[in-house]
Design a protein around this motif. Structure first.
Motif, PDB file in Angstrom:
ATOM      1  N   PHE A 161       0.875  -1.177   0.000  1.00  0.00           N
ATOM      2  CA  PHE A 161       0.000   0.000   0.000  1.00  0.00           C
ATOM      3  C   PHE A 161       0.911   1.226   0.000  1.00  0.00           C
ATOM      4  O   PHE A 161       1.478   1.584   1.019  1.00  0.00           O
ATOM      5  CB  PHE A 161      -0.915  -0.018   1.230  1.00  0.00           C
ATOM      6  CG  PHE A 161      -1.713   1.247   1.412  1.00  0.00           C
ATOM      7  CD1 PHE A 161      -2.697   1.607   0.508  1.00  0.00           C
ATOM      8  CD2 PHE A 161      -1.475   2.086   2.497  1.00  0.00           C
ATOM      9  CE1 PHE A 161      -3.419   2.778   0.670  1.00  0.00           C
ATOM     10  CE2 PHE A 161      -2.190   3.247   2.678  1.00  0.00           C
ATOM     11  CZ  PHE A 161      -3.170   3.603   1.758  1.00  0.00           C
ATOM     12  N   GLY A 162       1.074   1.824  -1.160  1.00  0.00           N
ATOM     13  CA  GLY A 162       2.054   2.876  -1.310  1.00  0.00           C
ATOM     14  C   GLY A 162       1.465   4.263  -1.261  1.00  0.00           C
ATOM     15  O   GLY A 162       0.257   4.453  -1.414  1.00  0.00           O
ATOM     16  N   THR A 163       2.318   5.243  -1.065  1.00  0.00           N
ATOM     17  CA  THR A 163       1.886   6.634  -1.064  1.00  0.00           C
ATOM     18  C   THR A 163       1.391   7.044  -2.441  1.00  0.00           C
ATOM     19  O   THR A 163       0.359   7.714  -2.569  1.00  0.00           O
ATOM     20  CB  THR A 163       3.051   7.547  -0.642  1.00  0.00           C
ATOM     21  OG1 THR A 163       3.506   7.151   0.652  1.00  0.00           O
ATOM     22  CG2 THR A 163       2.611   9.001  -0.584  1.00  0.00           C
ATOM     23  N   THR A 164       2.102   6.613  -3.482  1.00  0.00           N
ATOM     24  CA  THR A 164       1.750   6.994  -4.846  1.00  0.00           C
ATOM     25  C   THR A 164       1.048   5.879  -5.594  1.00  0.00           C
ATOM     26  O   THR A 164       0.042   6.106  -6.266  1.00  0.00           O
ATOM     27  CB  THR A 164       3.021   7.396  -5.621  1.00  0.00           C
ATOM     28  OG1 THR A 164       3.696   8.427  -4.895  1.00  0.00           O
ATOM     29  CG2 THR A 164       2.672   7.922  -6.999  1.00  0.00           C
ATOM     30  N   ASN A 165       1.566   4.647  -5.478  1.00  0.00           N
ATOM     31  CA  ASN A 165       0.973   3.498  -6.169  1.00  0.00           C
ATOM     32  C   ASN A 165       0.873   2.314  -5.219  1.00  0.00           C
ATOM     33  O   ASN A 165       1.626   2.225  -4.240  1.00  0.00           O
ATOM     34  CB  ASN A 165       1.836   3.098  -7.375  1.00  0.00           C
ATOM     35  CG  ASN A 165       1.890   4.176  -8.434  1.00  0.00           C
ATOM     36  OD1 ASN A 165       0.920   4.392  -9.159  1.00  0.00           O
ATOM     37  ND2 ASN A 165       3.023   4.860  -8.533  1.00  0.00           N
ATOM     38  N   SER A 166      -0.047   1.401  -5.516  1.00  0.00           N
ATOM     39  CA  SER A 166      -0.221   0.196  -4.711  1.00  0.00           C
ATOM     40  C   SER A 166      -0.168  -1.030  -5.612  1.00  0.00           C
ATOM     41  O   SER A 166      -0.510  -0.972  -6.796  1.00  0.00           O
ATOM     42  CB  SER A 166      -1.544   0.237  -3.943  1.00  0.00           C
ATOM     43  OG  SER A 166      -1.527   1.269  -2.973  1.00  0.00           O
ATOM     44  N   VAL A 167       0.261  -2.175  -5.015  1.00  0.00           N
ATOM     45  CA  VAL A 167       0.466  -3.415  -5.752  1.00  0.00           C
ATOM     46  C   VAL A 167       0.065  -4.585  -4.867  1.00  0.00           C
ATOM     47  O   VAL A 167       0.273  -4.552  -3.653  1.00  0.00           O
ATOM     48  CB  VAL A 167       1.956  -3.583  -6.170  1.00  0.00           C
ATOM     49  CG1 VAL A 167       2.108  -4.757  -7.137  1.00  0.00           C
ATOM     50  CG2 VAL A 167       2.518  -2.310  -6.783  1.00  0.00           C
ATOM     51  N   ILE A 168      -0.499  -5.643  -5.475  1.00  0.00           N
ATOM     52  CA  ILE A 168      -0.800  -6.891  -4.765  1.00  0.00           C
ATOM     53  C   ILE A 168      -0.121  -8.041  -5.494  1.00  0.00           C
ATOM     54  O   ILE A 168      -0.197  -8.142  -6.720  1.00  0.00           O
ATOM     55  CB  ILE A 168      -2.308  -7.182  -4.689  1.00  0.00           C
ATOM     56  CG1 ILE A 168      -3.057  -6.097  -3.929  1.00  0.00           C
ATOM     57  CG2 ILE A 168      -2.556  -8.519  -4.004  1.00  0.00           C
ATOM     58  CD1 ILE A 168      -4.535  -6.369  -3.808  1.00  0.00           C
ATOM     59  N   ALA A 169       0.526  -8.914  -4.729  1.00  0.00           N
ATOM     60  CA  ALA A 169       1.068 -10.164  -5.275  1.00  0.00           C
ATOM     61  C   ALA A 169       0.474 -11.322  -4.492  1.00  0.00           C
ATOM     62  O   ALA A 169       0.280 -11.231  -3.276  1.00  0.00           O
ATOM     63  CB  ALA A 169       2.600 -10.176  -5.186  1.00  0.00           C
ATOM     64  N   PRO A 198      -2.569   3.644  -9.105  1.00  0.00           N
ATOM     65  CA  PRO A 198      -2.347   4.843  -8.294  1.00  0.00           C
ATOM     66  C   PRO A 198      -3.186   4.808  -7.023  1.00  0.00           C
ATOM     67  O   PRO A 198      -4.363   4.429  -7.061  1.00  0.00           O
ATOM     68  CB  PRO A 198      -2.776   5.986  -9.220  1.00  0.00           C
ATOM     69  CG  PRO A 198      -2.605   5.444 -10.604  1.00  0.00           C
ATOM     70  CD  PRO A 198      -2.957   3.978 -10.491  1.00  0.00           C
ATOM     71  N   THR A 199      -2.568   5.174  -5.915  1.00  0.00           N
ATOM     72  CA  THR A 199      -3.291   5.208  -4.641  1.00  0.00           C
ATOM     73  C   THR A 199      -4.085   6.504  -4.588  1.00  0.00           C
ATOM     74  O   THR A 199      -3.665   7.506  -4.007  1.00  0.00           O
ATOM     75  CB  THR A 199      -2.314   5.107  -3.463  1.00  0.00           C
ATOM     76  OG1 THR A 199      -1.459   3.973  -3.667  1.00  0.00           O
ATOM     77  CG2 THR A 199      -3.060   4.923  -2.138  1.00  0.00           C
ATOM     78  N   ALA A 200      -5.245   6.473  -5.215  1.00  0.00           N
ATOM     79  CA  ALA A 200      -6.060   7.681  -5.362  1.00  0.00           C
ATOM     80  C   ALA A 200      -7.533   7.309  -5.351  1.00  0.00           C
ATOM     81  O   ALA A 200      -7.929   6.248  -5.842  1.00  0.00           O
ATOM     82  CB  ALA A 200      -5.707   8.405  -6.659  1.00  0.00           C
ATOM     83  N   ILE A 201      -8.346   8.205  -4.793  1.00  0.00           N
ATOM     84  CA  ILE A 201      -9.804   8.036  -4.749  1.00  0.00           C
ATOM     85  C   ILE A 201     -10.452   9.336  -5.192  1.00  0.00           C
ATOM     86  O   ILE A 201     -10.006  10.432  -4.817  1.00  0.00           O
ATOM     87  CB  ILE A 201     -10.299   7.695  -3.325  1.00  0.00           C
ATOM     88  CG1 ILE A 201      -9.686   6.395  -2.818  1.00  0.00           C
ATOM     89  CG2 ILE A 201     -11.821   7.574  -3.304  1.00  0.00           C
ATOM     90  CD1 ILE A 201     -10.105   6.056  -1.378  1.00  0.00           C
ATOM     91  N   PHE A 202     -11.511   9.211  -5.987  1.00  0.00           N
ATOM     92  CA  PHE A 202     -12.336  10.366  -6.346  1.00  0.00           C
ATOM     93  C   PHE A 202     -13.766  10.034  -5.956  1.00  0.00           C
ATOM     94  O   PHE A 202     -14.344   9.055  -6.431  1.00  0.00           O
ATOM     95  CB  PHE A 202     -12.241  10.666  -7.839  1.00  0.00           C
ATOM     96  CG  PHE A 202     -12.996  11.897  -8.259  1.00  0.00           C
ATOM     97  CD1 PHE A 202     -12.387  13.147  -8.212  1.00  0.00           C
ATOM     98  CD2 PHE A 202     -14.311  11.819  -8.689  1.00  0.00           C
ATOM     99  CE1 PHE A 202     -13.077  14.293  -8.586  1.00  0.00           C
ATOM    100  CE2 PHE A 202     -15.010  12.949  -9.066  1.00  0.00           C
ATOM    101  CZ  PHE A 202     -14.393  14.195  -9.013  1.00  0.00           C
ATOM    102  N   CYS A 203     -14.339  10.833  -5.062  1.00  0.00           N
ATOM    103  CA  CYS A 203     -15.702  10.594  -4.575  1.00  0.00           C
ATOM    104  C   CYS A 203     -16.649  11.633  -5.169  1.00  0.00           C
ATOM    105  O   CYS A 203     -16.505  12.830  -4.916  1.00  0.00           O
ATOM    106  CB  CYS A 203     -15.749  10.658  -3.048  1.00  0.00           C
ATOM    107  SG  CYS A 203     -14.841   9.343  -2.227  1.00  0.00           S
TER     108      CYS A 203
END
Length: 418
Positions: A13-21, A41-46
């Motif tokens: 869970f990254g500041t800029t991007n996130s990844v799952i393996a 990208p670790t970003a949300i738009f509501c």
């Protein structure tokens, strides 16, 4: 489709991007999280319909759609802002619930990919969420543990992100090495000195192989901020004065509008009125008018996106010309590599100091290091690369899968413990 041995995963869970393996019968594999890409990208738009995530969230923000955009939520962990809320669709929403919303979404995408429920997770964490604040570190990890439970994980383990990167890189080594892992992300820079290689990689307990860890709360977001404040904000009044006493326009306006995690707090009636009052006696009224428009029209995220792209372009170019036309008139910016490096040199020096601290803690000299493992987007910045190479002139560099190695290492760890 992957055939799963056990439903466990590693999440960066990254500041800029996130990844799952995920763990699988052949080892570990990455989950395509967005349009076939292994990073999101670790970003949300509501908005008023449904939340958007990742690049779709960024696109909605850049297109000027009505809603609340949030990025770099990880930077809030361990700070006083963790207890704060933000206004979304007329309701105050806590930041931990927004992090949970994002984590739940990427968990759901991974489960859709595997067609199975994922119960077990190894979560990456920085060496320090906050510099020299052990209490804040504990608070941040506890909060992430609560969030992971909220979204449905039943067994949760944490691992330092640079250690996870080492686990990923050692899979292909044919001889043992003493390595420094340099994990330069969006929010933190973390370092681990570790013994890796064929003699170590099958061990379940690697604690004795870790010689030292260190970290500093400096990352790509800080480079964005420094570039923005120094090269973009002068057109919004930075360095100008107002009134008969020649007072400077307050610096916090420019630094907070250039920090991903603080922008939403700037869109307040109090700040708007402050800038309006300054404008009445501003000595550079056109610049302060730009500042007022930036806050009133809530366009700082869009501006910082332009800044970030300029930073990325400067990893391969000597000069960048760009523009910003969201405020009614077009503002032009010209930034050269020297300007950028001067703006971020202080942050780069802090990174190098933390690396030297790690060496000292391990009681090693630079000549004792066989390998440098570089991970994270910030490691691509030329000034950072040059400084690291100067510190370790004889070490071999391994920089494959810069953006995914942490998640892969976390999944390798998950395969051993679950």
């Amino acid at each position: 489709m992957l055939r799963m041995k056990k439903i466990s995963c590693g999440i960066d869970f990254g500041t800029t991007n996130s990844v799952i393996a995920l763990t699988c019968e052949t080892g570990v594999d990455l989950v395509p999280l967005e349009n076939g890409k292994k990073t999101i990208p670790t970003a949300i738009f509501c908005d008023k319909i449904a939340p958007l995530f990742g690049q779709m969230a960024i696109d909605a923000c850049m297109e000027g759609k009505e809603g609340r955009f949030m990025r770099s939520m990880k930077r809030i962990l361990g700070t006083d802002l963790m207890n704060a809320t933000t206004l979304i669709n007329g309701k105050q929403v806590s930041f931990d619930s927004l992090i949970a919303l994002f984590l739940k979404e990427i968990k759901a995408r991974a489960e859709s990919f595997t067609r199975a429920e994922i119960d077990f997770v190894v979560l990456g964490r920085p060496v320090h969420y906050q510099d020299y604040n052990a209490a804040a570190d504990r608070l941040a990890e506890n909060k992430m543990h609560e969030i992971a439970e909220t979204v449905g994980f039943k067994n949760i383990v944490f691992q330092y992100e640079p250690i996870a990167a080492a686990f990923a890189h050692e899979q292909d080594l044919t001889k043992d090495q003493t390595a420094v892992v340099v994990d330069l992300g969006g929010g933190t820079s973390d370092f681990t000195i570790i013994r890796i290689g064929p003699s170590y990689r099958h061990k379940a307990d690697r604690r004795n192989d870790i010689l030292a860890t260190s970290g500093v709360r400096v990352g790509g977001n800080d480079f964005d901020r420094d570039l923005s404040v120094n090269s973009f904000m002068p057109q919004f009044g930075k360095g100008t004065t107002y009134g008969t006493k020649n007072l400077p326009v307050p610096e916090f306006l420019f630094s907070h509008l250039s920090e991903w995690s603080k922008i939403n707090f700037m869109y307040t009636p109090k700040n708007i009125q402050m800038v309006k009052d300054i404008l009445l006696s501003a000595h550079s009224p056109m610049c302060v008018e730009n500042l007022l428009s930036l806050i009133e029209m809530q366009q700082a995220h869009q501006l910082l996106q332009v800044v970030e792209q300029a930073k990325i372009d400067l990893t391969t170019k000597k000069q960048v010309k760009t523009f910003f036309d969201n405020l009614g008139e077009c503002l032009y910016f010209e930034i050269n590599l020297n300007d950028f490096e001067n703006a971020v040199r202080y942050e780069c020096d802090k990174i190098i100091c933390s690396m030297k601290e790690c060496l000292s803690l391990a009681n090693l000299k630079t000549d004792n290091i066989d390998m440098l493992i570089l991970t994270g987007g910030t490691s691509q910045i030329p000034l950072v690369q040059y400084a690291i190479r100067q510190l370790f002139p004889n070490a071999q560099i391994s920089d494959k899968q810069r953006m995914e190695s942490v998640a892969l290492g976390l999944a390798h760890m998950a395969s051993k413990i679950f």
